[in-house]
Design a protein around this motif. Structure first.
Motif, PDB file in Angstrom:
ATOM      1  N   SER A  84      10.767 -21.909   7.283  1.00 22.71           N
ATOM      2  CA  SER A  84      10.214 -22.250   8.590  1.00 22.71           C
ATOM      3  C   SER A  84       8.688 -22.236   8.527  1.00 22.71           C
ATOM      4  N   ASP A  85       8.066 -22.706   9.613  1.00 24.80           N
ATOM      5  CA  ASP A  85       6.606 -22.728   9.709  1.00 24.80           C
ATOM      6  C   ASP A  85       6.037 -21.391  10.183  1.00 24.80           C
ATOM      7  N   LYS A  86       6.899 -20.422  10.342  1.00 25.46           N
ATOM      8  CA  LYS A  86       6.467 -19.113  10.830  1.00 25.46           C
ATOM      9  C   LYS A  86       5.470 -18.499   9.849  1.00 25.46           C
ATOM     10  N   VAL A  87       4.366 -18.003  10.398  1.00 27.70           N
ATOM     11  CA  VAL A  87       3.338 -17.377   9.575  1.00 27.70           C
ATOM     12  C   VAL A  87       3.568 -15.870   9.581  1.00 27.70           C
ATOM     13  N   VAL A  88       3.752 -15.305   8.404  1.00 28.77           N
ATOM     14  CA  VAL A  88       3.920 -13.865   8.253  1.00 28.77           C
ATOM     15  C   VAL A  88       2.819 -13.377   7.321  1.00 28.77           C
ATOM     16  N   HIS A  89       1.948 -12.530   7.856  1.00 23.09           N
ATOM     17  CA  HIS A  89       0.854 -11.985   7.051  1.00 23.09           C
ATOM     18  C   HIS A  89       1.368 -10.823   6.213  1.00 23.09           C
ATOM     19  N   ASN A  90       1.038 -10.826   4.935  1.00 18.50           N
ATOM     20  CA  ASN A  90       1.422  -9.720   4.065  1.00 18.50           C
ATOM     21  C   ASN A  90       0.716  -8.460   4.548  1.00 18.50           C
ATOM     22  N   ARG A  91       1.501  -7.385   4.682  1.00 19.40           N
ATOM     23  CA  ARG A  91       0.928  -6.157   5.211  1.00 19.40           C
ATOM     24  C   ARG A  91       1.733  -4.944   4.775  1.00 19.40           C
ATOM     25  N   LEU A  92       1.135  -3.789   4.951  1.00 18.05           N
ATOM     26  CA  LEU A  92       1.798  -2.512   4.724  1.00 18.05           C
ATOM     27  C   LEU A  92       1.985  -1.827   6.063  1.00 18.05           C
ATOM     28  N   LEU A  93       3.167  -1.294   6.267  1.00 23.17           N
ATOM     29  CA  LEU A  93       3.452  -0.506   7.467  1.00 23.17           C
ATOM     30  C   LEU A  93       3.829   0.889   7.019  1.00 23.17           C
ATOM     31  N   PHE A  94       2.978   1.851   7.323  1.00 20.65           N
ATOM     32  CA  PHE A  94       3.264   3.242   6.979  1.00 20.65           C
ATOM     33  C   PHE A  94       4.270   3.792   7.980  1.00 20.65           C
ATOM     34  N   PHE A  95       5.310   4.437   7.473  1.00 19.74           N
ATOM     35  CA  PHE A  95       6.317   4.969   8.384  1.00 19.74           C
ATOM     36  C   PHE A  95       6.645   6.431   8.134  1.00 19.74           C
ATOM     37  N   GLU A  96       6.125   7.005   7.081  1.00 18.60           N
ATOM     38  CA  GLU A  96       6.418   8.404   6.787  1.00 18.60           C
ATOM     39  C   GLU A  96       5.212   9.021   6.108  1.00 18.60           C
ATOM     40  N   SER A  97       4.784  10.205   6.595  1.00 20.23           N
ATOM     41  CA  SER A  97       3.653  10.885   5.977  1.00 20.23           C
ATOM     42  C   SER A  97       3.530  12.292   6.537  1.00 20.23           C
ATOM     43  N   ASP A  98       2.961  13.177   5.729  1.00 17.33           N
ATOM     44  CA  ASP A  98       2.612  14.511   6.198  1.00 17.33           C
ATOM     45  C   ASP A  98       1.292  14.496   6.972  1.00 17.33           C
ATOM     46  N   ILE A  99       0.536  13.398   6.838  1.00 17.01           N
ATOM     47  CA  ILE A  99      -0.689  13.212   7.624  1.00 17.01           C
ATOM     48  C   ILE A  99      -0.248  12.656   8.975  1.00 17.01           C
ATOM     49  N   ASP A 100      -0.477  13.402  10.031  1.00 18.14           N
ATOM     50  CA  ASP A 100       0.132  13.073  11.321  1.00 18.14           C
ATOM     51  C   ASP A 100      -0.293  11.746  11.928  1.00 18.14           C
ATOM     52  N   TRP A 101      -1.457  11.201  11.611  1.00 18.85           N
ATOM     53  CA  TRP A 101      -1.913   9.953  12.217  1.00 18.85           C
ATOM     54  C   TRP A 101      -1.625   8.725  11.364  1.00 18.85           C
ATOM     55  N   ILE A 102      -1.050   8.883  10.184  1.00 22.43           N
ATOM     56  CA  ILE A 102      -0.763   7.744   9.297  1.00 22.43           C
ATOM     57  C   ILE A 102       0.486   6.955   9.713  1.00 22.43           C
ATOM     58  N   PRO A 103       1.609   7.591  10.100  1.00 20.89           N
ATOM     59  CA  PRO A 103       2.781   6.770  10.448  1.00 20.89           C
ATOM     60  C   PRO A 103       2.466   5.762  11.544  1.00 20.89           C
ATOM     61  N   LYS A 104       3.029   4.585  11.412  1.00 21.73           N
ATOM     62  CA  LYS A 104       2.868   3.443  12.308  1.00 21.73           C
ATOM     63  C   LYS A 104       1.541   2.712  12.142  1.00 21.73           C
ATOM     64  N   VAL A 105       0.713   3.125  11.169  1.00 21.42           N
ATOM     65  CA  VAL A 105      -0.510   2.367  10.878  1.00 21.42           C
ATOM     66  C   VAL A 105      -0.102   1.146  10.050  1.00 21.42           C
ATOM     67  N   GLU A 106      -0.603   0.001  10.459  1.00 20.55           N
ATOM     68  CA  GLU A 106      -0.286  -1.264   9.786  1.00 20.55           C
ATOM     69  C   GLU A 106      -1.578  -1.830   9.225  1.00 20.55           C
ATOM     70  N   MET A 107      -1.584  -2.149   7.927  1.00 17.79           N
ATOM     71  CA  MET A 107      -2.774  -2.669   7.272  1.00 17.79           C
ATOM     72  C   MET A 107      -2.459  -4.022   6.638  1.00 17.79           C
ATOM     73  N   PHE A 108      -3.366  -4.976   6.821  1.00 19.85           N
ATOM     74  CA  PHE A 108      -3.141  -6.340   6.367  1.00 19.85           C
ATOM     75  C   PHE A 108      -3.807  -6.576   5.012  1.00 19.85           C
ATOM     76  N   LYS A 109      -3.095  -7.314   4.153  1.00 17.92           N
ATOM     77  CA  LYS A 109      -3.624  -7.617   2.827  1.00 17.92           C
ATOM     78  C   LYS A 109      -4.698  -8.678   2.930  1.00 17.92           C
ATOM     79  N   GLN A 110      -5.764  -8.480   2.183  1.00 17.56           N
ATOM     80  CA  GLN A 110      -6.889  -9.428   2.192  1.00 17.56           C
ATOM     81  C   GLN A 110      -6.812 -10.362   1.015  1.00 17.56           C
TER      82      GLN A 110
END
Length: 141
Positions: free
Chosen positions: A115-141
Motif C-alpha cells: 500500500s501507499d501507507k507511509v510507516v516511519h522506522n522507529r523504536l518504541l520503548f516498552f519496558e525499562s527500569d528507568i521510569d520515564w523510558i517506557p512509551k518513548v518513541e524515537m524515529f530513525k534518521q
C-alpha cells in the motif's frame, strides 16, 4: 540431488538476508512539553553492538534550566525486539543511566505491504527500569 539441495539452501539464505532489518543508526525525538519546555532524545545504535543515549531537557523560562542525561552500553536483537544492557564499567560520572532490563520494539513497514501507507522506522520503548523510558518513541534518521 546435491545441486537441488544447494539451490534450496541458497534460496533460503538469500531470502533470510533480504528480510533482515538494519537497526543500526541514529534515532531522534523532540517532545514539546509546554510552550517553553522541550525534551530531546538521541540514541545511536552502532554496528559493533554498542549504543549511546542522550536526553536533553531545556526550559526557557526566566532562568534557563538545562538537564542532560547520558547512557551507554550494548544492544542485541531478537526478532524485532532490541534489548539493552549496561555493564558496571559503562556507568561513570557522565553516563549514569542504567539501561539493563530495557527493551524496545523496532517498528517498520512490513515487506509484504504494498500500500501507499507511509510507516516511519522507529523504536518504541516498552519496558525499562528507568521510569520515564517506557512509551518513548524515537524515529530513525
Amino acid at each position: 540431488m546435491k545441486p537441488k539441495v544447494l539451490l534450496l539452501f541458497l534460496f533460503i539464505s538469500f531470502n533470510t538476508l533480504s528480510q533482515s532489518q538494519n537497526f543500526k543508526g541514529k534515532y531522534l525525538r523532540n517532545l514539546i512539553v509546554s510552550e517553553k519546555d522541550t525534551i530531546r532524545y538521541k540514541l545511536n545504535l552502532n554496528s559493533d553492538g554498542t549504543f549511546f543515549f542522550h536526553s536533553y531537557t531545556y526550559n526557557e523560562r526566566d532562568v534557563p534550566i538545562i538537564v542532560n542525561r547520558y547512557g551507554k552500553g550494548n544492544w542485541i536483537v531478537s526478532d524485532l525486539l532490541i534489548s539493552f544492557v549496561t555493564k558496571e564499567e559503562d556507568i561513570d560520572q557522565k553516563h549514569q543511566l542504567n539501561f539493563t532490563n530495557t527493551t524496545a520494539r523496532f517498528i517498520t513497514k512490513h515487506h509484504r505491504d504494498i500500500s501507499d501507507k507511509v510507516v516511519h522506522n522507529r523504536l518504541l520503548f516498552f519496558e525499562s527500569d528507568i521510569d520515564w523510558i517506557p512509551k518513548v518513541e524515537m524515529f530513525k534518521q
